[in-house]
Design a protein around this motif. Sequence first.
Motif, PDB file in Angstrom:
ATOM      1  N   ASN A  53       0.814  -1.213   0.000  1.00 54.65           N
ATOM      2  CA  ASN A  53       0.000   0.000   0.000  1.00 54.65           C
ATOM      3  C   ASN A  53       0.851   1.269   0.000  1.00 54.65           C
ATOM      4  O   ASN A  53       0.313   2.382   0.154  1.00 54.65           O
ATOM      5  CB  ASN A  53      -0.917   0.027   1.236  1.00 54.65           C
ATOM      6  CG  ASN A  53      -1.933  -1.099   1.234  1.00 54.65           C
ATOM      7  OD1 ASN A  53      -2.400  -1.498   0.170  1.00 54.65           O
ATOM      8  ND2 ASN A  53      -2.265  -1.613   2.407  1.00 54.65           N
ATOM      9  N   PRO A  55       2.332   3.545  -1.948  1.00 53.98           N
ATOM     10  CA  PRO A  55       2.002   4.818  -2.611  1.00 53.98           C
ATOM     11  C   PRO A  55       0.789   5.527  -2.026  1.00 53.98           C
ATOM     12  O   PRO A  55       0.583   6.712  -2.290  1.00 53.98           O
ATOM     13  CB  PRO A  55       1.730   4.392  -4.064  1.00 53.98           C
ATOM     14  CG  PRO A  55       2.455   3.088  -4.224  1.00 53.98           C
ATOM     15  CD  PRO A  55       2.351   2.410  -2.888  1.00 53.98           C
ATOM     16  N   HIS A  56      -0.026   4.820  -1.253  1.00 54.55           N
ATOM     17  CA  HIS A  56      -1.250   5.413  -0.704  1.00 54.55           C
ATOM     18  C   HIS A  56      -1.193   5.555   0.816  1.00 54.55           C
ATOM     19  O   HIS A  56      -2.213   5.868   1.431  1.00 54.55           O
ATOM     20  CB  HIS A  56      -2.457   4.564  -1.097  1.00 54.55           C
ATOM     21  CG  HIS A  56      -2.514   4.222  -2.545  1.00 54.55           C
ATOM     22  ND1 HIS A  56      -2.591   5.180  -3.548  1.00 54.55           N
ATOM     23  CD2 HIS A  56      -2.457   3.017  -3.196  1.00 54.55           C
ATOM     24  CE1 HIS A  56      -2.595   4.590  -4.722  1.00 54.55           C
ATOM     25  NE2 HIS A  56      -2.510   3.285  -4.542  1.00 54.55           N
ATOM     26  N   TYR A  58       0.151   7.374   4.313  1.00 49.08           N
ATOM     27  CA  TYR A  58       0.559   8.712   4.736  1.00 49.08           C
ATOM     28  C   TYR A  58       0.653   8.756   6.263  1.00 49.08           C
ATOM     29  O   TYR A  58       0.006   7.982   6.974  1.00 49.08           O
ATOM     30  CB  TYR A  58      -0.441   9.778   4.261  1.00 49.08           C
ATOM     31  CG  TYR A  58      -0.492   9.903   2.762  1.00 49.08           C
ATOM     32  CD1 TYR A  58       0.312  10.804   2.087  1.00 49.08           C
ATOM     33  CD2 TYR A  58      -1.346   9.077   2.010  1.00 49.08           C
ATOM     34  CE1 TYR A  58       0.269  10.903   0.696  1.00 49.08           C
ATOM     35  CE2 TYR A  58      -1.393   9.175   0.625  1.00 49.08           C
ATOM     36  CZ  TYR A  58      -0.583  10.090  -0.020  1.00 49.08           C
ATOM     37  OH  TYR A  58      -0.619  10.169  -1.385  1.00 49.08           O
ATOM     38  N   GLU A  90     -12.498   9.468   2.196  1.00 45.64           N
ATOM     39  CA  GLU A  90     -11.282   9.208   1.408  1.00 45.64           C
ATOM     40  C   GLU A  90     -10.331   8.248   2.122  1.00 45.64           C
ATOM     41  O   GLU A  90      -9.447   7.661   1.498  1.00 45.64           O
ATOM     42  CB  GLU A  90     -10.530  10.509   1.112  1.00 45.64           C
ATOM     43  CG  GLU A  90     -11.276  11.478   0.238  1.00 45.64           C
ATOM     44  CD  GLU A  90     -12.105  12.466   1.035  1.00 45.64           C
ATOM     45  OE1 GLU A  90     -12.439  13.528   0.510  1.00 45.64           O
ATOM     46  OE2 GLU A  90     -12.425  12.162   2.218  1.00 45.64           O
ATOM     47  N   VAL A  92      -9.274   4.928   3.716  1.00 44.34           N
ATOM     48  CA  VAL A  92      -9.611   3.504   3.672  1.00 44.34           C
ATOM     49  C   VAL A  92      -9.516   2.908   5.069  1.00 44.34           C
ATOM     50  O   VAL A  92     -10.417   2.203   5.535  1.00 44.34           O
ATOM     51  CB  VAL A  92      -8.683   2.746   2.695  1.00 44.34           C
ATOM     52  CG1 VAL A  92      -8.999   1.253   2.692  1.00 44.34           C
ATOM     53  CG2 VAL A  92      -8.790   3.323   1.300  1.00 44.34           C
ATOM     54  N   GLN A 223      -4.363   5.127   5.145  1.00 42.00           N
ATOM     55  CA  GLN A 223      -4.339   4.762   3.729  1.00 42.00           C
ATOM     56  C   GLN A 223      -5.468   5.502   3.027  1.00 42.00           C
ATOM     57  O   GLN A 223      -6.623   5.428   3.443  1.00 42.00           O
ATOM     58  CB  GLN A 223      -4.515   3.255   3.552  1.00 42.00           C
ATOM     59  CG  GLN A 223      -4.571   2.798   2.098  1.00 42.00           C
ATOM     60  CD  GLN A 223      -4.957   1.339   1.961  1.00 42.00           C
ATOM     61  OE1 GLN A 223      -5.018   0.619   2.960  1.00 42.00           O
ATOM     62  NE2 GLN A 223      -5.215   0.899   0.742  1.00 42.00           N
ATOM     63  N   ARG A 225      -7.779   6.374  -0.461  1.00 47.89           N
ATOM     64  CA  ARG A 225      -8.234   5.749  -1.704  1.00 47.89           C
ATOM     65  C   ARG A 225      -7.309   6.161  -2.845  1.00 47.89           C
ATOM     66  O   ARG A 225      -6.775   7.275  -2.861  1.00 47.89           O
ATOM     67  CB  ARG A 225      -9.666   6.170  -2.017  1.00 47.89           C
ATOM     68  CG  ARG A 225     -10.717   5.588  -1.093  1.00 47.89           C
ATOM     69  CD  ARG A 225     -12.087   5.601  -1.779  1.00 47.89           C
ATOM     70  NE  ARG A 225     -12.286   6.799  -2.583  1.00 47.89           N
ATOM     71  CZ  ARG A 225     -13.112   7.796  -2.251  1.00 47.89           C
ATOM     72  NH1 ARG A 225     -13.806   7.728  -1.136  1.00 47.89           N
ATOM     73  NH2 ARG A 225     -13.249   8.848  -3.044  1.00 47.89           N
ATOM     74  N   SER A 226      -7.133   5.292  -3.808  1.00 47.58           N
ATOM     75  CA  SER A 226      -6.192   5.547  -4.900  1.00 47.58           C
ATOM     76  C   SER A 226      -6.588   6.748  -5.752  1.00 47.58           C
ATOM     77  O   SER A 226      -5.738   7.362  -6.396  1.00 47.58           O
ATOM     78  CB  SER A 226      -6.054   4.304  -5.783  1.00 47.58           C
ATOM     79  OG  SER A 226      -7.313   3.932  -6.302  1.00 47.58           O
ATOM     80  N   ASP A 227      -7.895   7.104  -5.764  1.00 39.69           N
ATOM     81  CA  ASP A 227      -8.342   8.222  -6.591  1.00 39.69           C
ATOM     82  C   ASP A 227      -8.394   9.541  -5.836  1.00 39.69           C
ATOM     83  O   ASP A 227      -8.924  10.542  -6.321  1.00 39.69           O
ATOM     84  CB  ASP A 227      -9.726   7.929  -7.172  1.00 39.69           C
ATOM     85  CG  ASP A 227     -10.772   7.703  -6.080  1.00 39.69           C
ATOM     86  OD1 ASP A 227     -10.369   7.500  -4.905  1.00 39.69           O
ATOM     87  OD2 ASP A 227     -11.983   7.715  -6.386  1.00 39.69           O
ATOM     88  N   THR A 228      -7.827   9.578  -4.631  1.00 38.61           N
ATOM     89  CA  THR A 228      -7.884  10.781  -3.792  1.00 38.61           C
ATOM     90  C   THR A 228      -6.902  11.846  -4.277  1.00 38.61           C
ATOM     91  O   THR A 228      -5.737  11.555  -4.552  1.00 38.61           O
ATOM     92  CB  THR A 228      -7.570  10.438  -2.327  1.00 38.61           C
ATOM     93  OG1 THR A 228      -8.492   9.448  -1.868  1.00 38.61           O
ATOM     94  CG2 THR A 228      -7.670  11.670  -1.448  1.00 38.61           C
ATOM     95  N   ASP A 229      -7.378  13.075  -4.363  1.00 44.84           N
ATOM     96  CA  ASP A 229      -6.509  14.223  -4.634  1.00 44.84           C
ATOM     97  C   ASP A 229      -5.899  14.644  -3.294  1.00 44.84           C
ATOM     98  O   ASP A 229      -6.591  15.206  -2.436  1.00 44.84           O
ATOM     99  CB  ASP A 229      -7.330  15.366  -5.237  1.00 44.84           C
ATOM    100  CG  ASP A 229      -6.478  16.563  -5.616  1.00 44.84           C
ATOM    101  OD1 ASP A 229      -5.436  16.793  -4.970  1.00 44.84           O
ATOM    102  OD2 ASP A 229      -6.846  17.285  -6.549  1.00 44.84           O
TER     103      ASP A 229
END
Length: 796
Positions: A53, A55-56, A58, A90, A92, A223, A225-229
């Motif tokens: 996980n 890349p997603h 933080y 946003e 997960v 974590q 979501r992959s589509d989160t800005d």
Amino acid sequence: MLHNYLKIAFRNFWRHKSFSAINSLGLALGLTCSLLIFLWIRDELRVDHYHANGPHLYRIMWRQLSDGKRMAMPETPGPMSQEIPKKFPEIVQAAGFSNRHAHLTFTVGDKINKETGEWAGVNWFNLFSVPLLSGSPETALKAPNSLALSRKLADTYFGSPQAALGKSVRIDNKETYQVTAVFENLPENTSQKYDFLLSWDDFLKRESWAREWGNPSPETFLQLRSDTDVAAFNAKIKHFLRSYLGINTKNASRFDVELFLQPYEDMYLYAQTDNGEISGGRIDYIRLLSIVAGFLLLMACINFMNLSTARSANRAKEVGIRKVIGAERSRLISQFIGEALLLTFVAVILSLVLTSLLLPAFNQLSNKQVALPITEPDFWLALLVIMLFTGFLAGSYPALFLSSLQPVRILKGIISAPTKRSAKGLFRQGLVVVQFVISMFMIIGTFVVYRQINFIQNKNLGFDRENLIYVPLEGALLTSYPILKQELQRMPGIQYIARMDYHPSRIGSNTTWVDWQGKDPAVNIGFAQVSTGYDLDKATRMKVIAGRYFSRNFPTDSSGYVINEQAARRIGYKNPVGQPLTFWGKPGKIIGVIQDFHFQSLHEPLKPLIMWFGEANTYGNLLVRTQPGQTKQALASLEKVCKTLNPTFPFSFSFADQEYQNMYQSELMVSTLVNYFAILAIFIACLGLFGLASFTAEQRTKEIGVRKVLGASVFSIVTLLSRDFLIVVLIAILIASPIAWWFLNRWLQSYAYKTDLNWWLFALAGFAMIGIALLTVSFQSIKAALMNPVKSLRSE
């Protein structure tokens, strides 16, 4: 054709063995240093990059506006990880992490050991790619008193990961925990080190303050979501804490807290902040050592170019004849670059051997476990790129220069080696200048880095860390502290006993909940705080400059406060002793002011500090001042008393001076590496200088013979041969000094307390550079000056 080129290349290498050896050795050393640095950088860049996980993932950062300043830190309130996912779709999943490096005592049967671990949220094993050998990621940290062990601990206490599941472990002789999961030992390339994990509910239960929104300490990971800005999400969570902390638009101008995200894969390399923004960290060391590697490789290539162009006269006729019989310039360029690549290939093989031999020492020095990744294709690809780049860089100028020679002039005998007055000679001298600019820069850098590290190690911190020992108060020692202190004061080798929440050089707790008479309501000052007991001033030898320290003769001291000079200045009382002060809502009086001492890294400026009375606290550390020269007896006394009063816990301790040194391990490591690489850079530069001096002496053999016949002294000839090289070195010193001053001055700005950049450092480095150059050149110069002129002139 290729066969002929190879024959010519090997013939030239063998005929000029000394120059070929100097070229090969210089390139090999440059490549070896670059390869070691490449392996170190490669390992650094891979830290925390193995999670699926990744890349997603933080980390939530806390940015605080206080006293007109902005600061950022990774600490967050304890309930954050459980509350924030409810507010933002946003997210997960999220998990808290204590990041306390807790050293707890494990008891299983007759096995009693200290182990290092953390508390983590229930989603930890779903967030991060930590393989479970037994147990389930969903339930591993869900129930109270859950315990997840590493494979190492499972093997130590139960024999295997499968046998450990469901077994019981007594921790700190207080509570029994059940093993609910066993995870694989963490890899080396992780920044979060732990051998066990306990549930987050246990952390909030153990540390009641962590349940309050105003007490940031643990970390929160999430974590998205992959589509989160991410930028838009940062804007959404920026003021999330205002409602929890009672901050509104009216008081936000003097005190506010903001949240923002830092990518998990960046947190190892970018751990430093400046003015509330992430500014750097270990990435600075990567940049520094990358520059060093580039410099070393460049210097080795310059050696090759210099020696090849200097020896151009020896191959001029070969070039002329080839051109006369129809050789195209492109073929000549290909031939000479091919020879450079061949020599580089030899240097690469030699550097691989040297690297494999030096890796054990390098790993010990850098505290790494890197190895030559001979099974990984990307390593060989990188090595091939380095070899081609080095070969083309080193061989390009000699190839272009030799291929440009005119055959008519060559065969008439007009061609000669580049002189110092020719354009090509000036270019060659310019390359030497570049080498010595780099060498001078690294010498000055070595001096300054050494002085700063020495400054850190020897700076007066405001307390005496020599003969000072820390012992954690745990188990029965927490409740029997008065007996412990009484017993120890009678033991040999022990001078003073005191207690303190934190180690004196690692006070990390801060608060803004401080009030006093005349305080400006628009100002919100952050104070460091620590609880202490009696005799801390004696045990640490802190200096009381006004009033007194906590004393048994004054029972009212239990509601008194001791502050440092910084706090006295910020509070503003003209005579602070006896003045009222309210701390955490508890009114009291200032009873003393101590001289400022450094309780954090020297990267940080001194902060205001409040000490409150905590002789009866049930946590903290024992501070023991030993008699000079009696540390061994004192440790024996400590161990005896601690084992008597606390038999179910192993005796543990640390030295204050060693704890302080550990704060600067990265600086010490990089300083040592730079020192070694600076020595190698100077050696590579001198290697090239030695080769050029040898060639110059060879080219001027007849001139030297004539001068000797006409009565020239050995000293005058040595001066003649050395003068040109010394001029080049002096030019390099003049160029390198301002560059080094600018760069090192910027580096020193990262320290709140630093050494000075004195002019004599540059003068000393310059004299050292001149001395090294003279020693290098003088050997060949004296050898040429002492040659019998009859031998050098008999061909005439």
